[in-house]
Design a protein around this motif. Structure first.
Motif, PDB file in Angstrom:
ATOM      1  N   ALA A 223      59.292  21.576   4.216  1.00 28.25           N
ATOM      2  CA  ALA A 223      59.671  20.725   5.344  1.00 28.25           C
ATOM      3  C   ALA A 223      61.182  20.818   5.580  1.00 28.25           C
ATOM      4  O   ALA A 223      61.633  20.918   6.725  1.00 28.25           O
ATOM      5  CB  ALA A 223      59.249  19.285   5.085  1.00 28.25           C
ATOM      6  N   GLU A 224      61.951  20.792   4.488  1.00 31.41           N
ATOM      7  CA  GLU A 224      63.408  20.894   4.610  1.00 31.41           C
ATOM      8  C   GLU A 224      63.826  22.273   5.125  1.00 31.41           C
ATOM      9  O   GLU A 224      64.664  22.382   6.016  1.00 31.41           O
ATOM     10  CB  GLU A 224      64.069  20.614   3.265  1.00 31.41           C
ATOM     11  CG  GLU A 224      63.958  19.167   2.831  1.00 31.41           C
ATOM     12  CD  GLU A 224      64.401  18.927   1.394  1.00 31.41           C
ATOM     13  OE1 GLU A 224      64.841  19.881   0.707  1.00 31.41           O
ATOM     14  OE2 GLU A 224      64.286  17.767   0.941  1.00 31.41           O
ATOM     15  N   LEU A 225      63.247  23.322   4.570  1.00 31.22           N
ATOM     16  CA  LEU A 225      63.607  24.687   4.971  1.00 31.22           C
ATOM     17  C   LEU A 225      63.239  24.984   6.420  1.00 31.22           C
ATOM     18  O   LEU A 225      63.955  25.700   7.120  1.00 31.22           O
ATOM     19  CB  LEU A 225      62.916  25.712   4.061  1.00 31.22           C
ATOM     20  CG  LEU A 225      63.414  25.796   2.624  1.00 31.22           C
ATOM     21  CD1 LEU A 225      62.523  26.730   1.814  1.00 31.22           C
ATOM     22  CD2 LEU A 225      64.858  26.273   2.579  1.00 31.22           C
ATOM     23  N   ASN A 226      62.097  24.442   6.857  1.00 29.40           N
ATOM     24  CA  ASN A 226      61.590  24.748   8.194  1.00 29.40           C
ATOM     25  C   ASN A 226      61.867  23.655   9.218  1.00 29.40           C
ATOM     26  O   ASN A 226      61.489  23.794  10.377  1.00 29.40           O
ATOM     27  CB  ASN A 226      60.082  25.018   8.119  1.00 29.40           C
ATOM     28  CG  ASN A 226      59.792  26.266   7.326  1.00 29.40           C
ATOM     29  OD1 ASN A 226      60.054  27.364   7.770  1.00 29.40           O
ATOM     30  ND2 ASN A 226      59.262  26.092   6.121  1.00 29.40           N
ATOM     31  N   LYS A 227      62.487  22.571   8.755  1.00 31.49           N
ATOM     32  CA  LYS A 227      62.752  21.432   9.635  1.00 31.49           C
ATOM     33  C   LYS A 227      61.489  21.078  10.418  1.00 31.49           C
ATOM     34  O   LYS A 227      61.482  20.992  11.643  1.00 31.49           O
ATOM     35  CB  LYS A 227      63.924  21.732  10.566  1.00 31.49           C
ATOM     36  CG  LYS A 227      65.221  21.930   9.809  1.00 31.49           C
ATOM     37  CD  LYS A 227      66.362  22.275  10.727  1.00 31.49           C
ATOM     38  CE  LYS A 227      67.674  22.454  10.043  1.00 31.49           C
ATOM     39  NZ  LYS A 227      67.794  23.140   8.831  1.00 31.49           N
TER      40      LYS A 227
END
Length: 101
Positions: free
Chosen positions: A28-32
């Protein structure tokens, strides 16, 4: 390019909820993007079965392999001249070994 090291694959294989949660948070953080633990289930590209949304319908490499009727791009006779996978292999030579394995 290596299911054996993928958090979604390992979480599914071992039914590991903690790893699902960790992988969902990281992705989720990497792909926003709103990736939740329930999205983290994948049995790998080489077998029929459940896949993450990305692996099932968004991965251009997998879509190409399916269109050409091969299990993975490692089985494709055009692998040596493939521009998509060629870029990945140029940056990560072990990816070729994983594809052929």
């Amino acid at each position: 390019m290596d299911c054996e090291k993928c958090g979604a694959y390992l979480a599914t294989l071992n039914d590991n909820q903690a790893l699902r949660e960790k992988t969902a948070k990281l992705w989720a953080e990497l792909n926003k993007a709103p990736i939740l633990p329930e999205h983290i289930n994948c049995q790998g590209c080489r077998v029929k079965g459940i896949k993450t949304v990305f692996c099932d319908s968004l991965c251009g490499i997998r879509q190409c392999a399916l269109k050409k009727g091969v299990t993975t791009c490692g089985d494709c006779p055009e692998l040596g001249k493939c521009q998509i996978v060629g870029r990945i292999i140029a940056n990560n030579p072990t990816a070729l070994k994983n594809l052929k394995g």
